[in-house]
Design a protein around this motif. Structure first.
Motif, mmCIF file in Angstrom:
data_model
loop_
_atom_site.group_PDB
_atom_site.id
_atom_site.type_symbol
_atom_site.label_atom_id
_atom_site.label_comp_id
_atom_site.label_asym_id
_atom_site.label_seq_id
_atom_site.Cartn_x
_atom_site.Cartn_y
_atom_site.Cartn_z
ATOM 1 N N GLY A 43 7.688 4.719 18.626
ATOM 2 C CA GLY A 43 7.920 3.543 18.165
ATOM 3 C C GLY A 43 7.333 2.695 16.784
ATOM 4 O O GLY A 43 7.898 2.018 16.463
ATOM 5 N N ALA A 44 5.969 3.108 16.798
ATOM 6 C CA ALA A 44 5.234 2.718 15.649
ATOM 7 C C ALA A 44 5.698 2.931 14.463
ATOM 8 O O ALA A 44 6.216 4.260 13.950
ATOM 9 C CB ALA A 44 3.825 3.113 16.025
ATOM 10 N N ASP A 45 5.674 2.242 13.212
ATOM 11 C CA ASP A 45 5.999 2.427 11.979
ATOM 12 C C ASP A 45 4.986 3.039 10.993
ATOM 13 O O ASP A 45 5.117 3.760 10.104
ATOM 14 C CB ASP A 45 6.493 1.159 11.452
ATOM 15 N N GLU A 46 3.797 2.379 11.357
ATOM 16 C CA GLU A 46 2.543 3.085 10.611
ATOM 17 C C GLU A 46 1.405 2.824 11.296
ATOM 18 O O GLU A 46 1.606 2.708 12.727
ATOM 19 C CB GLU A 46 2.347 2.082 9.158
ATOM 20 N N LEU A 47 0.178 3.409 11.007
ATOM 21 C CA LEU A 47 -0.960 3.656 11.887
ATOM 22 C C LEU A 47 -2.085 3.035 10.959
ATOM 23 O O LEU A 47 -2.400 3.388 9.669
ATOM 24 C CB LEU A 47 -1.204 4.944 12.321
ATOM 25 N N LEU A 48 -2.896 1.974 11.626
ATOM 26 C CA LEU A 48 -4.145 1.514 11.139
ATOM 27 C C LEU A 48 -5.385 2.088 11.831
ATOM 28 O O LEU A 48 -5.362 1.893 12.847
ATOM 29 C CB LEU A 48 -3.920 -0.118 11.055
ATOM 30 N N VAL A 49 -6.112 2.700 10.571
ATOM 31 C CA VAL A 49 -7.632 3.072 11.350
ATOM 32 C C VAL A 49 -8.547 2.290 10.906
ATOM 33 O O VAL A 49 -8.865 2.629 9.470
ATOM 34 C CB VAL A 49 -7.630 4.710 11.106
ATOM 35 N N PHE A 50 -9.327 1.831 11.671
ATOM 36 C CA PHE A 50 -10.491 1.204 11.500
ATOM 37 C C PHE A 50 -11.778 2.205 11.395
ATOM 38 O O PHE A 50 -12.170 2.535 12.491
ATOM 39 C CB PHE A 50 -10.749 0.099 11.954
ATOM 40 N N ASP A 51 -12.777 2.260 10.502
ATOM 41 C CA ASP A 51 -13.855 3.015 10.664
ATOM 42 C C ASP A 51 -14.903 1.869 10.805
ATOM 43 O O ASP A 51 -15.578 1.178 9.984
ATOM 44 C CB ASP A 51 -14.258 3.736 9.223
ATOM 45 N N PHE A 52 -15.719 2.221 11.849
ATOM 46 C CA PHE A 52 -16.643 1.138 12.229
ATOM 47 C C PHE A 52 -18.126 1.709 12.170
ATOM 48 O O PHE A 52 -19.056 1.317 12.725
ATOM 49 C CB PHE A 52 -16.700 0.530 13.825
ATOM 50 N N SER A 53 -18.146 2.876 11.699
ATOM 51 C CA SER A 53 -19.361 3.621 11.516
ATOM 52 C C SER A 53 -20.327 3.125 10.581
ATOM 53 O O SER A 53 -20.050 2.327 9.903
ATOM 54 C CB SER A 53 -19.194 5.176 11.094
ATOM 55 N N SER A 54 -21.779 3.630 10.731
ATOM 56 C CA SER A 54 -22.597 2.953 9.889
ATOM 57 C C SER A 54 -23.632 4.301 9.170
ATOM 58 O O SER A 54 -23.659 5.193 10.061
ATOM 59 C CB SER A 54 -23.734 2.127 10.888
ATOM 60 N N CYS A 70 -4.543 12.122 10.150
ATOM 61 C CA CYS A 70 -3.407 12.140 9.110
ATOM 62 C C CYS A 70 -2.465 13.499 9.249
ATOM 63 O O CYS A 70 -1.362 13.547 8.871
ATOM 64 C CB CYS A 70 -3.851 12.056 7.594
ATOM 65 N N ALA A 71 -3.089 14.482 9.698
ATOM 66 C CA ALA A 71 -2.646 16.037 9.894
ATOM 67 C C ALA A 71 -1.598 15.704 10.983
ATOM 68 O O ALA A 71 -0.587 16.558 11.056
ATOM 69 C CB ALA A 71 -3.505 16.870 10.205
ATOM 70 N N VAL A 72 -1.782 14.978 11.927
ATOM 71 C CA VAL A 72 -0.892 14.909 13.308
ATOM 72 C C VAL A 72 -0.006 13.710 13.163
ATOM 73 O O VAL A 72 1.153 13.991 13.902
ATOM 74 C CB VAL A 72 -1.760 15.080 14.688
ATOM 75 N N SER A 73 -0.208 12.870 12.492
ATOM 76 C CA SER A 73 0.480 11.636 12.535
ATOM 77 C C SER A 73 1.878 11.884 11.449
ATOM 78 O O SER A 73 1.701 12.208 10.330
ATOM 79 C CB SER A 73 -0.311 10.468 12.055
ATOM 80 N N GLU A 74 2.930 11.470 12.129
ATOM 81 C CA GLU A 74 4.214 11.719 11.510
ATOM 82 C C GLU A 74 4.658 10.277 10.994
ATOM 83 O O GLU A 74 5.605 10.145 10.100
ATOM 84 C CB GLU A 74 5.445 12.318 12.193
ATOM 85 N N ILE A 75 3.704 9.281 11.090
ATOM 86 C CA ILE A 75 3.853 7.854 10.255
ATOM 87 C C ILE A 75 2.625 7.717 9.314
ATOM 88 O O ILE A 75 1.801 8.359 9.245
ATOM 89 C CB ILE A 75 3.932 6.870 11.419
ATOM 90 N N PRO A 76 3.084 7.000 8.305
ATOM 91 C CA PRO A 76 2.018 6.733 7.382
ATOM 92 C C PRO A 76 0.667 6.146 7.917
ATOM 93 O O PRO A 76 0.666 5.135 8.876
ATOM 94 C CB PRO A 76 2.598 5.643 6.484
ATOM 95 N N VAL A 77 -0.374 6.381 7.553
ATOM 96 C CA VAL A 77 -1.649 6.104 7.842
ATOM 97 C C VAL A 77 -2.581 5.294 6.781
ATOM 98 O O VAL A 77 -2.559 5.335 5.553
ATOM 99 C CB VAL A 77 -2.750 7.156 8.268
ATOM 100 N N MET A 78 -3.036 3.989 7.262
ATOM 101 C CA MET A 78 -3.746 3.204 6.363
ATOM 102 C C MET A 78 -5.231 3.086 6.946
ATOM 103 O O MET A 78 -5.398 3.076 8.209
ATOM 104 C CB MET A 78 -3.221 1.603 6.476
ATOM 105 N N ALA A 79 -6.143 3.193 6.003
ATOM 106 C CA ALA A 79 -7.510 3.306 6.431
ATOM 107 C C ALA A 79 -8.441 1.969 5.772
ATOM 108 O O ALA A 79 -7.979 1.551 4.901
ATOM 109 C CB ALA A 79 -8.340 4.475 5.977
ATOM 110 N N ALA A 80 -9.228 1.382 7.001
ATOM 111 C CA ALA A 80 -9.881 0.188 6.637
ATOM 112 C C ALA A 80 -11.215 0.298 7.153
ATOM 113 O O ALA A 80 -11.344 0.998 8.072
ATOM 114 C CB ALA A 80 -8.931 -0.957 7.010
ATOM 115 N N GLY A 81 -12.113 -0.405 6.591
ATOM 116 C CA GLY A 81 -13.420 -0.532 7.242
ATOM 117 C C GLY A 81 -14.337 0.506 6.341
ATOM 118 O O GLY A 81 -13.911 1.660 6.268
ATOM 119 N N ASN A 82 -15.686 0.077 6.314
ATOM 120 C CA ASN A 82 -16.681 0.815 5.494
ATOM 121 C C ASN A 82 -16.395 1.768 4.418
ATOM 122 O O ASN A 82 -16.666 2.899 4.102
ATOM 123 C CB ASN A 82 -17.069 2.046 6.724
#
Length: 427
Positions: A43-54, A70-82
């Motif tokens: 049921g998710a519409d999109e996916l948000l991925v936070f990168d907390f790496s240093s 992104c390769a396995v997700s069938e919904i759009p992916v948004m990237a944030a962080g770092n």
């Protein structure tokens, strides 16, 4: 009115999953790909991925993991962080992210927005703000060059006062009633954070609650009403079930109106059991769930074709499909392109794992990557030469040779046809 979105979050450190905002990893330590697939199917519409790496090394690991997500997700992916420079944005877009969110608490990110928006498109660039000032002080820039806003609690109120832009609200709030009120706000275009990301949250159920409260959300609705279906003497309609990737027929079952509506509401195939005279959701006890991808009615309105993502086996015997007992078969060549490609690729993989004396494929694997690359280059040149010949048969033979050697290269480097076709579909 635009439908409002539910956007779960994944959190990465050094390419591994970490907990945050109530997220629980159902699939073992660090298995973010499985979690991304779970959200896609539930049921998710999109996916948000936070990168907390240093550090650059950890950041590169995170980008590699985001590419896998992104390769396995069938919904759009948004990237944030770092995200610190133009190269970071470029790598994330090329990794398959539909959107990248620039943190506007960093002056360097504020300076990046215009150029990145012009290069990759405004719809791909979001800004992440954590205070009203970050929006009001950069309002014109954001409105001109950002596709949307990712914001923390309360910031949406300031945005609504000054702009018509929509906000994806990232919140730690867990109470449904409070979240419902937030979703009703004009400026809120979607919800992310604790509640949406928790693995025990039923997003389809929450969407139905939103719908009942007059909040527009993405839900499955039938384009044709049940009353127009032609039912059998038991008041049921047969459903032919196919694997949505391979088109393999998995099973045949029946639906009544309640099963049909439950399927739409839950996103999981639900049928009417003629033997038990009760509703049953496929996989409820076995775990072999069927996630709905599409439902199509035939020309006579008396049969449904369902395309599904099948978890495990479709048949109660443990077979992938219920249709596994041969009755008769005439010899014929299966020329379905993807099936042929996959079958040849499988033979190549088998040669790699179980070498056969005298096999040309094993000769290439034994000689190594440089020999394989040399052959790919040679065959590519042969195509160019053949293309100058008016006889297309020669070109046909050279392309076949080229594709074979490319598949050997794919097997050597661990690239699958599914990855290739998914990348082509994404483009």
């Amino acid at each position: 009115m635009t439908n409002k979105r539910l956007i779960p979050c994944l959190y990465l450190e050094s390419g591994r999953a970490v907990t945050g905002f109530g997220q629980r990893n159902l699939f073992g330590d660090g298995d973010v790909e499985a979690l991304a697939g779970f959200y896609s199917d539930n049921g998710a519409d999109e996916l948000l991925v936070f990168d907390f790496s240093s550090g650059d090394e950890e950041h590169e690991k995170a980008i590699a993991r985001i590419r896998e997500i992104c390769a396995v997700s069938e919904i759009p992916v948004m990237a944030a962080g770092n995200i610190n420079r133009m190269e970071d944005v470029k790598k994330l877009i090329y990794a398959g992210c539909a959107k990248v969110a620039l943190n506007f608490s960093k002056q360097s990110n504020i300076e990046l927005l215009e150029e990145m928006s012009k290069r990759f498109g405004q719809e791909k660039m979001y800004v992440c703000i954590s205070s009203p000032e970050e929006f009001t002080e950069n309002k014109d820039l954001i409105e001109d060059y950002a596709g949307g806003i990712l914001a923390l609690d309360a910031v949406q109120n300031e945005v609504e006062k000054a702009s018509s832009m929509q906000v994806i609200l990232h919140t730690e709030e867990n109470h449904k009633e409070t979240l419902m009120e937030l979703m009703k706000q004009k400026a809120v275009g979607g919800l992310s954070g604790a509640f949406v990301s928790a693995s025990d949250t039923d997003l389809t159920e929450f969407k139905e609650l939103c719908r009942k409260n007059g909040i527009p959300v993405n839900i499955s609705e039938s384009a044709i009403s049940w009353s127009e279906f032609k039912l059998n003497s038991d008041g049921l309609i047969p459903v032919v079930v196919q694997d949505y990737k391979t088109d393999e027929v998995l099973m045949l079952a029946y639906m009544n109106e309640e099963a049909f509506q439950t399927t739409l509401d839950s996103g999981k195939m639900t049928y009417w059991s003629r033997s038990r005279q009760e509703l049953w959701t496929k996989g409820l006890t076995s775990g072999h769930v069927q996630y709905v991808k599409s439902l199509t009615l035939d020309c006579d309105n008396d049969t449904i074709l369902a395309k599904v993502a099948q978890v495990g086996a479709a048949c109660h015997t443990g077979n992938k499909t219920c249709f596994f007992k041969p009755l008769m078969k005439k010899e014929y060549d299966d020329t379905n392109p993807l099936r042929v490609f996959q079958e040849v690729y499988d033979v190549i993989l088998d040669r790699k794992e179980h070498p056969k004396e005298g096999s040309y494929t094993n000769y290439l694997f034994d000689k190594g990557i440089d020999k394989i690359l040399k052959k790919v280059g040679e065959e590519c040149t042969e195509i160019v030469i053949a293309a100058k010949n008016p006889d297309k048969d020669e070109m046909k033979y050279e392309i076949s040779d080229f594709l074979y050697h490319v598949m050997v290269l794919m097997a050597e480097r661990g690239v699958t046809w599914e990855e290739i076709t998914r990348e082509l579909a994404r483009r």
